[in-house]
Design a protein around this motif. Sequence first.
Motif, PDB file in Angstrom:
ATOM      1  N   ASP B 184       0.837  -1.207   0.000  1.00 31.28           N
ATOM      2  CA  ASP B 184       0.000   0.000   0.000  1.00 31.28           C
ATOM      3  C   ASP B 184       0.867   1.251   0.000  1.00 31.28           C
ATOM      4  N   TYR B 185       1.921   1.186   0.799  1.00 30.45           N
ATOM      5  CA  TYR B 185       2.796   2.335   0.902  1.00 30.45           C
ATOM      6  C   TYR B 185       3.459   2.643  -0.440  1.00 30.45           C
ATOM      7  N   GLY B 188       1.068   4.067  -3.073  1.00 35.47           N
ATOM      8  CA  GLY B 188       0.844   5.495  -2.821  1.00 35.47           C
ATOM      9  C   GLY B 188       2.009   6.330  -3.322  1.00 35.47           C
ATOM     10  N   ARG B 191       2.050   6.491  -7.114  1.00 35.47           N
ATOM     11  CA  ARG B 191       1.029   7.429  -7.572  1.00 35.47           C
ATOM     12  C   ARG B 191       1.539   8.873  -7.435  1.00 35.47           C
ATOM     13  N   LYS B 192       2.185   9.137  -6.305  1.00 33.89           N
ATOM     14  CA  LYS B 192       2.655  10.498  -6.036  1.00 33.89           C
ATOM     15  C   LYS B 192       3.765  10.919  -6.989  1.00 33.89           C
ATOM     16  N   GLU B 195       3.047  11.373 -10.959  1.00 27.87           N
ATOM     17  CA  GLU B 195       2.000  12.332 -11.316  1.00 27.87           C
ATOM     18  C   GLU B 195       2.364  13.081 -12.612  1.00 27.87           C
ATOM     19  N   LEU B 212      -4.223   1.043  -9.817  1.00 22.66           N
ATOM     20  CA  LEU B 212      -3.310   2.058 -10.304  1.00 22.66           C
ATOM     21  C   LEU B 212      -3.499   2.389 -11.783  1.00 22.66           C
TER      22      LEU B 212
END
Lengths: 433, 251
Positions: B184-185, B188, B191-192, B195, B212
């Motif tokens: 999960d980490y 995230g 995704r960040k 961008e 995703l």
Amino acid sequence: MTDRAEHPAARRRYGGLTLGAVAPWVIGALLLAVMPYVFASNSAITIMNQMAITIVFALSYNMLLGQGGMLSFGHAVYMGVGGFGAMHVMNWMEQGVIALPLPVLPLIAGLFGLGFAAAIGIFSTRRAGTVFAMISLGIGELVASSSVIVVAFFGGEEGVSGDRTYGLPVFGHDFGSQTEIYYLIAGWLLISALLMYLFSRTPVGRMANAVRDNPERAEFLGYSARWVRYYSFCASGFFAGIAGGLFAVNYEILTAENLDLNTSGTILLITFLGGTGFFFGPIIGAIVFTLLQTVLSLHTDLWQLYVGALFVLTVMFFPGGLAGVIMMHVPPWRYGKVRALIRPYLAAVLPAAVGLLGLASFLEVLFHLRNAARGEEGMTLLWVHFSSHDPLVWGVIIVVTVAAFWLARRNAPALRAAWDFANTPPGADEARP
Amino acid sequence: MSPALQLENLSKSFGRTEIIRGLNLDIAAGERHAIIGPNGAGKSTLFNLITGRFAPSGGTVRLHGQSLRGLSPYQINRLGLSRSFQITNIFPRMSVFENVRCALLWSLGYKYSFWNMVSRSRALNEGADAILDQINLLARRDLPAGTLSYAEQRALEIGITIAGGADVIMLDEPTAGMSNTETDYIVGLIRKVTEGKTLMIVEHDMGVVFGLADRISVLVYGQIIASGPPAEVRANRRVQEAYLGAALEDM
């Protein structure tokens, strides 16, 4: 963009010269300046000159081995080519073909080394690892054997010799004396060491480390591993050439010996002994080795055996070399726990040292018994005169050696415990009983 | 506008074994594209073909319309394509900070220069610290990278991959071998940091893929049997038969 004021990195300062960064160089320069006053004898200056040349050579070798991960078995070639080039220029100075001050000669030698490395590196740095090592070995042999073929450059069996005093005088110095040469060499040592250190802080120097660690990853970051190796290789050849120029200036002769595998192997040994992981490692290696070579060899014929044993022990137990051993003590120092190590060290290392001395005495007495002239029984060891045929001597040596090793072994666990304690950050050891 | 990445009739054989068989795929700029498929389908080979690690036996890879034929990995990287590896691939003996800083060097124009000191460049050092901040490794800044935990090394791997500012990012199984929390980490994090960039990702974890990706391509025996938005791929009969049936029922 993120708010820089909130950013922890925003408060970090970059690029400033700190006292910690400058101090070692200032101390080094001062040390080099006063050494001839502390050790003023002719033989001491001869040893220091040899030491300084070896330091430059070893540092240049570590640009390959430690910084770039290239194991070379033929580094003597670049020092040799630089040295021979310098000898020819020196002879031209004597013949009046060109007029140069002597201190420029090492720079010219460096350019010879650079040129040769630039030519060889084109193909030898395509690969690292075994391929690079084998090519370096081949080139080493090739150049060493061509010393009797290309007589015009290498001077055949007698080498190339000259006279250094025909250069343009520098402030009235003609560099006839060993002390004048000492300062010439020391100056070049300081400049070379500083430049080599700064090279390791440049983009290509940093990438040399990256390519050493993981060439493939470096390729996916936009850098060709091959060209990164090539630039390190050229820089290393340049500084090896400078070492060769200093050799030429100091000894005024170069022979085939300066090119051969023996010289290449020795510089590998020196660099590894000192430690490849830290910039100052090869400096320590060169100092220790030169001392063993010059001082120990006066006292025993077996000095190469001891150097070999020291090398094997270092490789086996301290792969970081002597510099690694020193740097191992930085964490205990930071934690303020070095004092906890003193007593266990004395209890274990002192007997071990006595044991090693005992072992060496055994070898010395055995060597004397087998090799001394018939009828000559007396020998001197550690300021004691005795007969190598006396059973009492043998008995004492064996008993002392065995007892010392037994004591060292008995105290080893205490040292290990103290070492673990000293390497635990304060606060983390609260749980200890 | 040409697609960010365009694969035309791409093929690769090792001896007689055909691993990639006439593969066609377009990935639009800004898209998050996942490649899924059973083991041995050729996913990693496909990555290696695109990034120049292997030369294709046939066909062409285009990056923003430009053919990558005959280019080395470092040349492809300079064109703005960066990848991570399935097996952690960092510089273990260098500090975490140095790892990221090395990844920044080329993109900031330092090339092979030996007349600049790396410590004197604000852009370089602040850039590296900003990346470390993004991947939450500032606290580990000065440790040798080899001493980090596995999840931290994977985060560093992603940091190195994105540091150079490439606009096409390829991640090869970024969550392999991770616990659920770590996964999960990392998701995230991906995704960040990606961008606004084009992302191509190979992944086995279907939760990650469907969470995703904008589009998914299914690779089976060296060919893409389906390509489209997640819902469409999920519903595809051939995909279900070939591969996904069992995996999707778990979801």
